[in-house]
Write a protein that holds these residues in place. Structure first.
Motif, PDB file in Angstrom:
ATOM      1  N   UNK A 281       2.254  -0.984  -6.196  1.00  0.00           N
ATOM      2  CA  UNK A 281       2.942  -0.087  -5.259  1.00  0.00           C
ATOM      3  C   UNK A 281       2.881   1.381  -5.406  1.00  0.00           C
ATOM      4  N   UNK A 282       2.850   2.245  -4.441  1.00  0.00           N
ATOM      5  CA  UNK A 282       2.659   3.470  -4.631  1.00  0.00           C
ATOM      6  C   UNK A 282       3.498   4.385  -5.540  1.00  0.00           C
ATOM      7  N   UNK A 283       4.823   3.859  -5.695  1.00  0.00           N
ATOM      8  CA  UNK A 283       5.869   4.615  -6.659  1.00  0.00           C
ATOM      9  C   UNK A 283       5.575   3.651  -7.950  1.00  0.00           C
ATOM     10  N   UNK A 284       4.920   3.047  -8.264  1.00  0.00           N
ATOM     11  CA  UNK A 284       4.669   2.283  -9.462  1.00  0.00           C
ATOM     12  C   UNK A 284       5.643   1.305  -9.922  1.00  0.00           C
ATOM     13  N   UNK A 285       6.750   0.963  -9.076  1.00  0.00           N
ATOM     14  CA  UNK A 285       7.838  -0.005  -9.365  1.00  0.00           C
ATOM     15  C   UNK A 285       7.384  -1.485  -9.172  1.00  0.00           C
ATOM     16  N   UNK A 323      -2.393 -14.618   1.357  1.00  0.00           N
ATOM     17  CA  UNK A 323      -2.948 -13.826   0.072  1.00  0.00           C
ATOM     18  C   UNK A 323      -3.542 -12.315   0.222  1.00  0.00           C
ATOM     19  N   UNK A 324      -4.087 -12.058  -0.665  1.00  0.00           N
ATOM     20  CA  UNK A 324      -4.762 -10.727  -0.560  1.00  0.00           C
ATOM     21  C   UNK A 324      -3.816  -9.408  -0.350  1.00  0.00           C
ATOM     22  N   UNK A 325      -2.466  -9.297  -1.078  1.00  0.00           N
ATOM     23  CA  UNK A 325      -1.684  -8.150  -0.728  1.00  0.00           C
ATOM     24  C   UNK A 325      -2.220  -6.825  -0.905  1.00  0.00           C
ATOM     25  N   UNK A 326      -2.010  -5.735  -0.010  1.00  0.00           N
ATOM     26  CA  UNK A 326      -2.320  -4.485  -0.406  1.00  0.00           C
ATOM     27  C   UNK A 326      -1.206  -3.686   0.199  1.00  0.00           C
ATOM     28  N   UNK A 327      -0.791  -2.614  -0.556  1.00  0.00           N
ATOM     29  CA  UNK A 327       0.369  -1.689  -0.003  1.00  0.00           C
ATOM     30  C   UNK A 327      -0.086  -0.564   0.773  1.00  0.00           C
ATOM     31  N   UNK A 328       0.811  -0.214   1.738  1.00  0.00           N
ATOM     32  CA  UNK A 328       0.585   0.931   2.505  1.00  0.00           C
ATOM     33  C   UNK A 328       0.816   2.282   1.857  1.00  0.00           C
ATOM     34  N   UNK A 329       0.146   3.126   2.029  1.00  0.00           N
ATOM     35  CA  UNK A 329       0.153   4.303   1.215  1.00  0.00           C
ATOM     36  C   UNK A 329       1.791   4.945   1.015  1.00  0.00           C
ATOM     37  N   UNK A 330       2.923   4.794   1.825  1.00  0.00           N
ATOM     38  CA  UNK A 330       4.135   5.276   1.835  1.00  0.00           C
ATOM     39  C   UNK A 330       4.820   4.208   1.098  1.00  0.00           C
ATOM     40  N   UNK A 375      -5.683   0.170   0.469  1.00  0.00           N
ATOM     41  CA  UNK A 375      -5.527   1.122   1.692  1.00  0.00           C
ATOM     42  C   UNK A 375      -5.632   2.575   1.202  1.00  0.00           C
ATOM     43  N   UNK A 376      -6.392   3.502   1.608  1.00  0.00           N
ATOM     44  CA  UNK A 376      -6.550   4.886   1.279  1.00  0.00           C
ATOM     45  C   UNK A 376      -5.350   5.379   1.512  1.00  0.00           C
ATOM     46  N   UNK A 377      -5.368   6.851   1.222  1.00  0.00           N
ATOM     47  CA  UNK A 377      -4.223   7.842   1.327  1.00  0.00           C
ATOM     48  C   UNK A 377      -3.872   8.113   2.764  1.00  0.00           C
ATOM     49  N   UNK A 378      -5.093   8.025   3.498  1.00  0.00           N
ATOM     50  CA  UNK A 378      -5.175   8.355   5.017  1.00  0.00           C
ATOM     51  C   UNK A 378      -4.652   6.924   5.864  1.00  0.00           C
ATOM     52  N   UNK A 379      -4.352   5.935   5.387  1.00  0.00           N
ATOM     53  CA  UNK A 379      -4.311   4.841   6.014  1.00  0.00           C
ATOM     54  C   UNK A 379      -5.372   3.992   6.353  1.00  0.00           C
TER      55      UNK A 379
END
Length: 694
Positions: A281-285, A323-330, A375-379
């Protein structure tokens, strides 16, 4: 009398006029009250109610009514409601003589239209970024979307592609494939300055390494003692790397490996199976990952694991394959793949404090066979998309002339595009092949690739529930009962297994075995059934199954020649093999005596070599009588590969007929009337998906 009537009329008129004046005065008072609510107290909803009362009163002047409608529009605007447009449009339509109010209403309508245009959400779009030979999807994308790390399988080196220019730069320089070393999965650091990657050494051991994006400062982060590592992501501060670790003793684990002191921290262990894709996750939690459902190895669910290992939450619990989860940048949502809609699609679920918020929504249906990067920083989502597929075909041939008598036909209508590696039993009764199920990201995951044996008499298929992921070579024992196959389960490196096709039981023949889809690791039985042949680096050896003793048959200089698809003749007396000289770029077939000796050139391709994907030739096969060696070759670019044969006495090669665009394995039936071959037409493209996040 007339005077009395006149006086009465005047009195009534005065009363009516006074009444209208009173009503008009009351309408004005209401208007002022509404303005007080709007501008002083900010009670917009109540102000709208009072302004509406002014509009409804017939005694209100036309000017006051128009002004009340204008203020109603303003209130609705402040509330962000579309009713503002209705109020302004009514002024323009019904109060044309109130020029100042109409002008302001027109101005507000124009402003609302412009605001609406600027707020329109762009439509979801996808675009192709990289296609053609050399595309690899076992790497990662940088957070700014500039660099994609991957393995250059023409050499086995780690490389990066600049997605803005298309230029490619190798970050390692291992040399030719004479060295079995190679880079495997990789991940780009959050700042885009480093790449972490798995490195397989000459002995098949795996280490985790890192190198700067310009290829400088290579370093070993973790050197295992037999484990296999798959790096998935970096922590945001760059101090840890999230990786899956497989080990014979340790089993399968989700781990964090320090980039500072190389310490390894196990977050979760698996008794069986292995996780699919992992994402920080973007916040590392949190760490999102997919895993086999309880009691169902084929379909996956998605869970969240706290990055300190103290807490786990089932995020997606559904009968479908998720399957294959990826986080949104926020960090507020997770995109994943699911077939819950009937076909694979992208779905998005909101996440708060490790819990799903509401039901997932479909983002894009019918996505095909894909592997998301991140997902990159611009979504923007970067992902690999499978193109084409692998399949097994059969064709009839004339046993005397070798000419093709029929067009190739697929041997199975099930799992089309996912079948490969045919092997015909010596008695001609069975055809074995490997079929992919495409459920997991991990190539070696049990259940991802299964062994199928088809009866050539009845057409019945039998699937073997082996507890490992099979590799790229199959070989029948002389008794047509046992199959030799390279496979891997929780062990750090692949083993060589023997499978009893009558009972389905398997046992390990060799603790360590190499496998490759490029023909470098040929292996099989000798006709006596007591020994096998193996290619080990730049050596061909005979291995005694009972004693374990090895006898060297043939060695070569891996820097001078590249040998592929070594195949033993039916009588067990000699091998046929492709031999390529990388210095002269010549390609030909040679014969090697099984008792030892030098390679004897059978024929050499002297005209221009048509480049095949990854520079590899197709497989070769002996005719049952041992008089000819058959192979597939392309003589014209963009044309199908043809079936050829060359006599072992050195006669000129003969073209026998067209097969397919990209032939890989080639097998002859013992009756000499049929051939089987696999196509290797599955490739990957890299795509980007934009404008899908809320």
């Amino acid at each position: 009398m007339n005077k009395i009537v006149i006086r009465m009329c005047c009195t009534i008129a005065a009363l009516i006029l006074a009444s209208h004046q009173g009503l008009a005065q009351k309408a004005e008072e209401l208007f002022q009250k509404a303005m007080q609510l709007e501008e002083v107290k900010g009670e917009l909803a109540k102000a709208i109610e009072v302004y509406s009362d002014v509009v409804k009163k017939s005694a209100a002047t036309k000017s006051l009514t128009a002004k009340a409608l204008l203020h109603i529009g303003r209130c609705y605007e402040k509330l962000g409601k579309k009713e503002a447009t209705n109020a302004y449009q009514r002024i323009v339509k019904d109060f044309a003589d109130q020029r100042e109010v109409v002008a302001e209403a027109r101005s507000r309508l124009l402003a609302l239209e412009n605001a609406s245009q600027s707020k329109k959400v762009p439509e979801l779009s996808v675009r192709q970024l990289w296609t053609g030979p050399g595309v690899d999807i076992e790497g990662g994308i940088s957070q700014d979307g500039r660099y994609l790390s991957f393995t250059d399988w023409s050499t086995g080196d780690l490389a990066v592609r600049d997605m803005s220019t298309g230029s490619i730069r190798r970050l390692t320089n291992k040399g030719s494939w004479s060295s079995r070393e190679c880079a495997d999965f990789s991940a780009v650091s959050p700042d885009g300055k480093q790449v972490a990657y798995a490195w397989l050494d000459k002995s098949g051991y795996c280490s985790l390494r890192a190198v700067r994006i310009d290829g400088s400062e290579p370093r070993i982060l973790y050197r295992g003692t037999g484990e296999y590592l798959l790096p998935e992501a970096w922590s945001q501060d760059g101090t840890e790397i999230l990786a899956v670790l497989w080990g014979k003793e340790a089993g399968t684990n989700i781990t964090l490996i320090s980039t500072i002191d190389s310490s390894l921290r196990v977050l979760k262990s698996f008794d069986r199976g292995s996780p699919g894709k992992l994402a920080f996750s973007p916040d590392g939690r949190w760490i999102a990952y997919d895993h086999a459902q309880d009691g169902n190895a084929q379909d996956h669910d998605i869970s969240l694991l706290a990055s300190d290992g103290t807490r786990q939450v089932r995020l997606i619990d559904h009968p479908a394959n998720d399957a294959s989860p990826v986080w949104a940048p926020d960090g507020k949502s997770i995109l994943f793949t699911s077939d819950r809609g009937g076909t694979p699609g992208f779905w998005l679920v909101s996440v708060l404090d490790g819990k799903a918020q509401g039901s997932p929504r479909l983002v894009k249906p019918d996505i095909g066979d894909i592997r998301p990067f991140s997902i990159t920083s611009n979504g923007t989502l970067y992902y690999g998309l499978s193109v084409g597929g692998d399949d097994v075909y059969t064709a009839d041939i004339d046993p005397t002339s070798g000419k093709l008598l029929s067009a190739p036909a697929a041997i199975s209508s099930r799992f089309v595009g996912f079948n490969s590696t045919p092997a015909c039993s010596p008695d001609g009764q069975f055809l074995a092949y490997i079929s992919s199920r495409g459920r997991n990201q991990s190539f070696w995951a049990p259940g991802n690739r299964v062994l199928v044996v088809r009866s050539l008499k009845t057409g019945e298929d039998r699937e073997y529930p082996v507890n490992f992921g099979p590799g790229f070579e199959l070989s029948w024992a002389p008794d047509s009962r046992f199959l030799m196959v390279v496979g891997k389960d929780s062990m750090p490196v692949p083993h060589l297994f023997q499978i009893d096709t009558r009972t389905g039981e398997s046992k390990v023949l060799l603790d360590r075995a190499w496998t490759t889809n490029a023909g470098h690791a040929a292996k099989g039985w000798f006709p006596d059934g007591k020994s096998m042949y193996l290619t080990l680096g730049a050596r061909l050896v005979r291995h005694n199954l009972a004693s374990g003793e090895r006898q060297e048959i043939f060695t070569w200089n891996g820097h001078e020649f590249d040998y592929r698809f070594m195949t033993l003749s039916p009588d067990g007396k000699q091998f046929a093999s492709w031999r390529r000289n990388p210095k002269t770029d010549s390609l030909g077939i040679v014969l090697i005596a099984a008792g030892g000796g030098q390679a004897h050139g059978l024929f050499l391709i002297r005209d221009e070599i048509i480049r095949e994907r990854a520079g590899r030739p197709a497989g070769i096969a002996w005719t049952p009588d041992g008089r000819y060696v058959m192979f597939a070759r392309r003589t014209e670019a963009d044309k199908k590969m043809d079936l050829w044969r060359v006599a072992v006495n050195g006669s000129k090669p003969e073209k026998l007929g067209p097969l397919s665009q990209q032939v890989f394995d080639l097998v002859a039936h013992p009756d000499g009337k049929r051939i089987f071959f696999s196509t290797s037409e599955k490739t990957w493209d890299v795509w980007a998906m934009e404008n899908f996040l809320p």
